[in-house]
Write an enzyme that holds these catalytic residues in place. Structure first.
Site, PDB file in Angstrom:
ATOM      1  N   GLY A   1      18.954 -17.958   2.841  1.00  0.00           N
ATOM      2  CA  GLY A   1      17.504 -18.110   2.975  1.00  0.00           C
ATOM      3  C   GLY A   1      17.194 -19.593   2.926  1.00  0.00           C
ATOM      4  O   GLY A   1      17.149 -20.186   1.836  1.00  0.00           O
TER       5      GLY A   1
ATOM      6  N   ARG B   1      19.181 -16.222   8.441  1.00  0.00           N
ATOM      7  CA  ARG B   1      19.255 -15.262   9.542  1.00  0.00           C
ATOM      8  C   ARG B   1      18.983 -15.945  10.895  1.00  0.00           C
ATOM      9  O   ARG B   1      19.709 -15.743  11.848  1.00  0.00           O
ATOM     10  CB  ARG B   1      18.251 -14.133   9.301  1.00  0.00           C
ATOM     11  CG  ARG B   1      18.525 -12.897  10.119  1.00  0.00           C
ATOM     12  CD  ARG B   1      17.441 -11.872   9.859  1.00  0.00           C
ATOM     13  NE  ARG B   1      17.530 -11.278   8.518  1.00  0.00           N
ATOM     14  CZ  ARG B   1      18.240 -10.202   8.222  1.00  0.00           C
ATOM     15  NH1 ARG B   1      18.944  -9.596   9.154  1.00  0.00           N
ATOM     16  NH2 ARG B   1      18.263  -9.715   7.005  1.00  0.00           N
TER      17      ARG B   1
ATOM     18  N   VAL C   1      15.243 -15.506  -0.323  1.00  0.00           N
ATOM     19  CA  VAL C   1      14.518 -14.836   0.755  1.00  0.00           C
ATOM     20  C   VAL C   1      13.164 -14.380   0.225  1.00  0.00           C
ATOM     21  O   VAL C   1      12.926 -14.382  -0.980  1.00  0.00           O
ATOM     22  CB  VAL C   1      15.329 -13.638   1.325  1.00  0.00           C
ATOM     23  CG1 VAL C   1      16.634 -14.138   1.923  1.00  0.00           C
ATOM     24  CG2 VAL C   1      15.599 -12.590   0.259  1.00  0.00           C
TER      25      VAL C   1
ATOM     26  N   ALA D   1      10.190 -12.480  -1.306  1.00  0.00           N
ATOM     27  CA  ALA D   1      10.195 -11.406  -2.304  1.00  0.00           C
ATOM     28  C   ALA D   1       9.801 -10.085  -1.634  1.00  0.00           C
ATOM     29  O   ALA D   1       9.055 -10.063  -0.659  1.00  0.00           O
ATOM     30  CB  ALA D   1       9.234 -11.741  -3.431  1.00  0.00           C
TER      31      ALA D   1
ATOM     32  N   ASN E   1      10.270 -14.733  -6.347  1.00  0.00           N
ATOM     33  CA  ASN E   1       9.307 -14.172  -7.295  1.00  0.00           C
ATOM     34  C   ASN E   1       9.369 -12.646  -7.232  1.00  0.00           C
ATOM     35  O   ASN E   1       8.431 -11.989  -6.792  1.00  0.00           O
ATOM     36  CB  ASN E   1       7.893 -14.642  -6.941  1.00  0.00           C
ATOM     37  CG  ASN E   1       7.564 -15.992  -7.551  1.00  0.00           C
ATOM     38  OD1 ASN E   1       8.116 -16.358  -8.597  1.00  0.00           O
ATOM     39  ND2 ASN E   1       6.683 -16.734  -6.907  1.00  0.00           N
TER      40      ASN E   1
ATOM     41  N   SER F   1      10.340 -22.265 -10.725  1.00  0.00           N
ATOM     42  CA  SER F   1       9.000 -22.829 -10.572  1.00  0.00           C
ATOM     43  C   SER F   1       9.054 -24.311 -10.249  1.00  0.00           C
ATOM     44  O   SER F   1       9.960 -25.014 -10.677  1.00  0.00           O
ATOM     45  CB  SER F   1       8.183 -22.619 -11.845  1.00  0.00           C
ATOM     46  OG  SER F   1       6.902 -23.175 -11.675  1.00  0.00           O
ATOM     47  N   GLY F   2       8.034 -24.741  -9.527  1.00  0.00           N
ATOM     48  CA  GLY F   2       7.914 -26.169  -9.226  1.00  0.00           C
ATOM     49  C   GLY F   2       7.581 -26.426  -7.779  1.00  0.00           C
ATOM     50  O   GLY F   2       7.443 -27.576  -7.365  1.00  0.00           O
TER      51      GLY F   2
ATOM     52  N   LYS G   1       8.779 -15.680 -15.619  1.00  0.00           N
ATOM     53  CA  LYS G   1       8.163 -16.368 -14.462  1.00  0.00           C
ATOM     54  C   LYS G   1       6.848 -15.693 -14.071  1.00  0.00           C
ATOM     55  O   LYS G   1       5.874 -16.364 -13.697  1.00  0.00           O
ATOM     56  CB  LYS G   1       9.138 -16.388 -13.272  1.00  0.00           C
ATOM     57  CG  LYS G   1       8.546 -16.987 -11.994  1.00  0.00           C
ATOM     58  CD  LYS G   1       8.144 -18.431 -12.196  1.00  0.00           C
ATOM     59  CE  LYS G   1       7.588 -19.195 -11.029  1.00  0.00           C
ATOM     60  NZ  LYS G   1       6.981 -18.594  -9.905  1.00  0.00           N
TER      61      LYS G   1
ATOM     62  N   HIS H   1       4.316 -16.847 -16.439  1.00  0.00           N
ATOM     63  CA  HIS H   1       4.039 -18.246 -16.057  1.00  0.00           C
ATOM     64  C   HIS H   1       2.960 -18.265 -14.969  1.00  0.00           C
ATOM     65  O   HIS H   1       1.991 -19.031 -15.027  1.00  0.00           O
ATOM     66  CB  HIS H   1       5.338 -18.901 -15.551  1.00  0.00           C
ATOM     67  CG  HIS H   1       5.153 -20.194 -14.813  1.00  0.00           C
ATOM     68  ND1 HIS H   1       4.661 -20.261 -13.523  1.00  0.00           N
ATOM     69  CD2 HIS H   1       5.378 -21.474 -15.176  1.00  0.00           C
ATOM     70  CE1 HIS H   1       4.590 -21.519 -13.136  1.00  0.00           C
ATOM     71  NE2 HIS H   1       5.029 -22.288 -14.119  1.00  0.00           N
ATOM     72  N   ASN H   2       3.114 -17.407 -13.977  1.00  0.00           N
ATOM     73  CA  ASN H   2       2.143 -17.388 -12.878  1.00  0.00           C
ATOM     74  C   ASN H   2       0.795 -16.849 -13.327  1.00  0.00           C
ATOM     75  O   ASN H   2      -0.245 -17.296 -12.841  1.00  0.00           O
ATOM     76  CB  ASN H   2       2.691 -16.583 -11.699  1.00  0.00           C
ATOM     77  CG  ASN H   2       3.719 -17.380 -10.915  1.00  0.00           C
ATOM     78  OD1 ASN H   2       4.373 -18.269 -11.469  1.00  0.00           O
ATOM     79  ND2 ASN H   2       3.891 -17.077  -9.649  1.00  0.00           N
TER      80      ASN H   2
ATOM     81  N   GLU I   1      -0.725 -19.716 -14.812  1.00  0.00           N
ATOM     82  CA  GLU I   1      -1.041 -20.634 -13.690  1.00  0.00           C
ATOM     83  C   GLU I   1      -2.394 -20.257 -13.062  1.00  0.00           C
ATOM     84  O   GLU I   1      -3.251 -21.113 -12.836  1.00  0.00           O
ATOM     85  CB  GLU I   1       0.091 -20.531 -12.673  1.00  0.00           C
ATOM     86  CG  GLU I   1      -0.076 -21.286 -11.375  1.00  0.00           C
ATOM     87  CD  GLU I   1       1.099 -21.008 -10.401  1.00  0.00           C
ATOM     88  OE1 GLU I   1       2.253 -21.285 -10.765  1.00  0.00           O
ATOM     89  OE2 GLU I   1       0.849 -20.491  -9.292  1.00  0.00           O
TER      90      GLU I   1
ATOM     91  N   LYS J   1      -0.263 -13.955  -3.805  1.00  0.00           N
ATOM     92  CA  LYS J   1       0.911 -13.203  -3.365  1.00  0.00           C
ATOM     93  C   LYS J   1       1.269 -12.073  -4.320  1.00  0.00           C
ATOM     94  O   LYS J   1       2.139 -11.275  -4.006  1.00  0.00           O
ATOM     95  CB  LYS J   1       2.105 -14.141  -3.213  1.00  0.00           C
ATOM     96  CG  LYS J   1       1.938 -15.140  -2.079  1.00  0.00           C
ATOM     97  CD  LYS J   1       3.293 -15.573  -1.563  1.00  0.00           C
ATOM     98  CE  LYS J   1       3.198 -16.865  -0.789  1.00  0.00           C
ATOM     99  NZ  LYS J   1       3.063 -18.033  -1.720  1.00  0.00           N
TER     100      LYS J   1
ATOM    101  N   HIS K   1     -11.626  13.547 -30.559  1.00  0.00           N
ATOM    102  CA  HIS K   1     -10.401  12.725 -30.543  1.00  0.00           C
ATOM    103  C   HIS K   1      -9.998  12.235 -31.927  1.00  0.00           C
ATOM    104  O   HIS K   1      -8.971  11.580 -32.061  1.00  0.00           O
ATOM    105  CB  HIS K   1     -10.596  11.531 -29.598  1.00  0.00           C
ATOM    106  CG  HIS K   1     -10.757  11.946 -28.162  1.00  0.00           C
ATOM    107  ND1 HIS K   1      -9.774  12.625 -27.481  1.00  0.00           N
ATOM    108  CD2 HIS K   1     -11.794  11.791 -27.291  1.00  0.00           C
ATOM    109  CE1 HIS K   1     -10.198  12.861 -26.245  1.00  0.00           C
ATOM    110  NE2 HIS K   1     -11.425  12.379 -26.113  1.00  0.00           N
TER     111      HIS K   1
HETATM  112  C1  6PG Z   1       5.653 -21.843  -8.920  1.00  0.00           C
HETATM  113  C2  6PG Z   1       4.525 -21.130  -8.239  1.00  0.00           C
HETATM  114  C3  6PG Z   1       5.010 -20.437  -7.020  1.00  0.00           C
HETATM  115  C4  6PG Z   1       3.892 -19.989  -6.094  1.00  0.00           C
HETATM  116  C5  6PG Z   1       3.401 -18.601  -6.461  1.00  0.00           C
HETATM  117  C6  6PG Z   1       1.948 -18.413  -6.587  1.00  0.00           C
HETATM  118  O1  6PG Z   1       5.821 -21.602 -10.101  1.00  0.00           O
HETATM  119  O2  6PG Z   1       6.316 -22.650  -8.270  1.00  0.00           O
HETATM  120  O3  6PG Z   1       3.963 -20.190  -9.099  1.00  0.00           O
HETATM  121  O4  6PG Z   1       5.872 -19.438  -7.405  1.00  0.00           O
HETATM  122  O5  6PG Z   1       2.935 -20.919  -5.915  1.00  0.00           O
HETATM  123  O6  6PG Z   1       3.940 -17.785  -5.469  1.00  0.00           O
HETATM  124  O7  6PG Z   1       1.420 -17.951  -5.417  1.00  0.00           O
HETATM  125  P1  6PG Z   1       0.052 -17.165  -5.250  1.00  0.00           P
HETATM  126  O8  6PG Z   1      -1.026 -18.058  -5.719  1.00  0.00           O
HETATM  127  O9  6PG Z   1       0.029 -16.950  -3.769  1.00  0.00           O
HETATM  128  O10 6PG Z   1       0.138 -15.869  -5.966  1.00  0.00           O
END
Ligand code: 6PG
Length: 471
Positions: free
Chosen positions: A9, A33, A73, A75, A101, A127-128, A181, A184-185, A188, A259, A450
Site C-alpha cells: 500500500g 496494486r 491499505v 481501512a 485506522n 498517528s501524525g 488510536k 486518540h481520534n 482529536e 472517516k 424497575h
Molecule cells: C492521525 C489522524 C488520522 C486522520 C483520521 C481522521 O492521527 O494521524 O487521526 O488518522 O486524520 O483519519 O480523519 P477523519 O477526520 O476523516 O475522521
C-alpha cells in the site's frame, strides 16, 4: 540480499513510512496494486535501500524470513482482501502488521484468522498524518508482546522522539493498539471542535479577522497551551486564497467530513458506559455541520437573539483562553477515562502514563500538557479523572468562572458551542454529589416497576406509586 521489511500500500502514508524506515537504514520492499504508486515512491528515492516489486509473489520472495509486512491499505474491506491474497504465499512465523485506522474488533478477528494459519498479526494505530509518517509518527501497537518485540527496533527508529524516547508503545493483546488510536481520534475531534468554537466566538462575537484570531491562538501556543492542533490552526488562519486574495479559510465550505474513527470512539464509549459527552458532541457537531443546505434554509425562519451590546475585548479573550484550556483538558480527561475502562473491560492492561508518553510527540493530539498528564498517571495509575489531579484541578479552580462566562456569552449571542457547554455540563455533573437521578429512578419504578435503591439502607425497592399516600 533480502529486504528486512515489506510495505504493502504505497499511497502517501505507505510511501512516507517506507522512506522513513529506509532512511533509518532498514531495507524495505514495497508493493502496491497499481504500479504507478510504486513508481512514484521510487521517484522519491535517492540512495535509500528500497526495492520496488510489482506482483505479490515477487514482493513476498523479496523479503527476509520470517517476514514482517506492514499493510498500509485503506481501512475496511481492503484490510481483509489483501491478506486473503497474501496468506497462501506466506509461511508460519510471518508477521502482518495493519497500520491503518481499523476498528479494534476487526483487528481482533483478523488476529484469530491469521493465527489459525500459523501467521502472526499486530494492529498498530499510526498517528501524525503524512508529515509524521516521514519525519516520525506516534505508534500504538496491539497483539502478542513477542510479535511487537520483534519489530520494536524498527518502530523505535522511525517513531517521533518524545521527552522520554521514541513515541512507540505496546498496549496489550488483541485490538488494544487500534483501541488507543481510536480514542486518540475521539479526543482529536473534540479538540478540533473546541478550536472551531473559539474561532467562531472570536469571529462573530468579537468581530476579529482570521489573522487577528491567528494572533490570539499564536499567543496561546507560546505557553502551557502549546499544541500541534493550535499551531496548524495559526498557519491555516493566515493562509491566503490564491483565487480571491482573501483568507482561504473563509472560502472553505462549512461542512466537516469524517472517516469514522471519532464515531467509533463514541460508540465504544456507549458500549462501555464510559462518560465521554464532549467527544460525542464533537461527532454530532460534524454531523450538524454536514446539513449545510438545511441550515441555510433554517437560518431564514428561525431567528436568533436580539443583538447584544459590544463585548469587552480583553475580558472576553482572557475568559476564552481559560475556557479553552478547560475544554481541552476535559476532552483528554474523558478519553483517558474511556481508555481506563476499556483496558479493564477488554483485559488490555495498559498504563495510562504510557499512553500519555506515546502521545507526547508525533501524533495529532500532541501537546505540552501531555507531559503533566503522564506525570499525573504515573503518580496515580488508576486516577479516575484527570481533573482530580494537579495541575488540572487548578485549571478548574482558576478557570471555571471563565468557562461559565464563555458558555453564557455563546448562548446569549446564539453562537453554538457544543464542546464548551458539554465540558461544563460534564464537569458540573461530575463534581455534584447529589444529582437529580433519584427522580429518574422514581419515574422508572412508577411506569415500569424497575425498582430503586434508597440512600438510607441497602436493597432494591418498589413502590405502588398510584396507591401510595401523598405528602
Ligand atoms: C492521525 C489522524 C488520522 C486522520 C483520521 C481522521 O492521527 O494521524 O487521526 O488518522 O486524520 O483519519 O480523519 P477523519 O477526520 O476523516 O475522521
Amino acid at each position: 540480499m533480502k529486504a528486512q521489511f515489506g510495505v504493502i500500500g504505497l499511497a502517501t502514508m505507505g510511501q512516507n513510512l517506507a522512506l522513513n524506515m529506509a532512511q533509518h537504514g532498514f531495507s524495505v520492499a514495497g508493493y502496491n496494486r497499481s504500479a504507478e504508486r510504486t513508481q512514484a515512491l521510487m521517484a522519491r528515492v535517492k540512495d535509500e535501500p528500497i526495492l520496488p516489486t510489482f506482483a505479490l509473489p515477487e514482493f513476498v520472495s523479496a523479503l527476509a524470513r520470517p517476514r514482517a509486512i506492514l499493510l498500509m491499505v485503506q481501512a475496511g474491506r481492503p484490510v481483509d482482501e489483501v491478506p486473503s491474497e497474501l496468506f497462501p504465499l506466506l509461511e508460519p512465523g510471518d508477521l502482518l502488521i495493519d497500520g491503518g485506522n481499523s476498528h479494534f474488533a476487526d483487528t481482533e478477528r483478523r488476529i484469530r484468522e491469521a493465527e489459525s494459519r500459523g501467521l502472526l498479526y499486530l494492529g498498530v494505530g499510526i498517528s501524525g498524518g503524512e508529515a509524521g509518517a516521514l519525519e516520525g509518527p506516534a505508534l500504538m501497537a496491539g497483539g502478542h508482546a513477542a510479535d511487537y518485540a520483534r519489530i520494536e527496533p524498527i518502530f523505535e527508529a522511525i517513531a517521533a522522539r518524545g521527552l522520554d524516547g521514541p513515541c512507540t508503545g505496546y498496549f496489550g493483546p488483541g485490538g488494544s493498539g487500534h483501541y488507543v488510536k481510536m480514542v486518540h481520534n475521539g479526543i482529536e475531534y473534540a479538540i478540533m471542535q473546541t478550536i472551531a468554537e473559539c474561532y467562531d466566538l472570536l469571529k462573530r462575537g468579537l468581530g476579529f479577522t482570521p489573522s487577528e484570531i491567528a494572533a490570539v491562538f499564536a499567543e496561546w501556543n507560546q505557553k502551557e497551551l502549546e499544541s500541534y492542533l493550535l499551531e496548524i490552526t495559526v498557519d491555516i488562519l493566515r493562509t491566503k486564497d490564491s483565487e480571491t486574495g482573501g483568507f482561504l479559510v473563509e472560502a472553505i465550505k462549512d461542512a466537516a467530513e469524517q472517516k469514522g474513527t471519532g464515531k467509533w470512539s463514541t460508540q465504544a464509549a456507549l458500549d462501555l458506559g464510559a462518560p465521554t459527552p464532549t467527544l460525542a458532541e464533537a461527532v454530532f457537531a460534524r454531523i450538524v455541520s454536514a446539513l449545510k443546505e438545511e441550515r441555510v434554509r433554517a437560518e431564514k425562519v428561525l431567528p436568533g437573539p436580539a443583538p447584544n451590546p459590544p463585548l469587552p475585548v480583553q475580558e472576553t479573550l482572557e475568559n476564552l483562553r481559560k475556557a479553552y484550556a478547560l475544554a481541552v483538558i476535559t476532552a483528554y480527561a474523558q478519553g483517558f477515562r474511556q481508555l481506563r475502562d476499556a483496558s479493564t473491560e477488554h483485559g488490555y492492561g495498559f498504563s495510562l502514563a504510557e499512553v500519555a508518553r506515546v502521545w507526547t510527540a508525533g501524533c495529532i493530539i500532541r501537546a505540552r500538557m501531555l507531559q503533566d498528564m503522564r506525570e499525573a498517571f504515573r503518580r496515580e495509575p488508576d486516577l479516575p479523572l484527570l481533573v482530580l489531579a494537579e495541575p488540572f484541578r487548578e485549571f478548574w479552580v482558576k478557570g471555571q468562572e471563565s468557562l461559565r462566562d464563555v458558555v453564557c456569552l455563546a448562548h446569549r449571542t446564539g453562537i453554538p458551542v457544543p464542546a464548551f457547554s458539554s465540558a461544563l455540563n460534564f464537569l458540573d455533573a461530575y463534581r455534584t454529589g447529589r444529582l437529580p437521578a433519584n427522580l429518574t429512578q422514581a419515574q422508572r419504578d412508577y411506569f415500569g416497576a424497575h425498582t430503586y435503591e434508597r440512600l438510607d439502607r441497602p436493597g432494591k425497592f418498589h413502590t405502588r406509586w398510584e396507591e401510595a399516600p401523598r405528602c
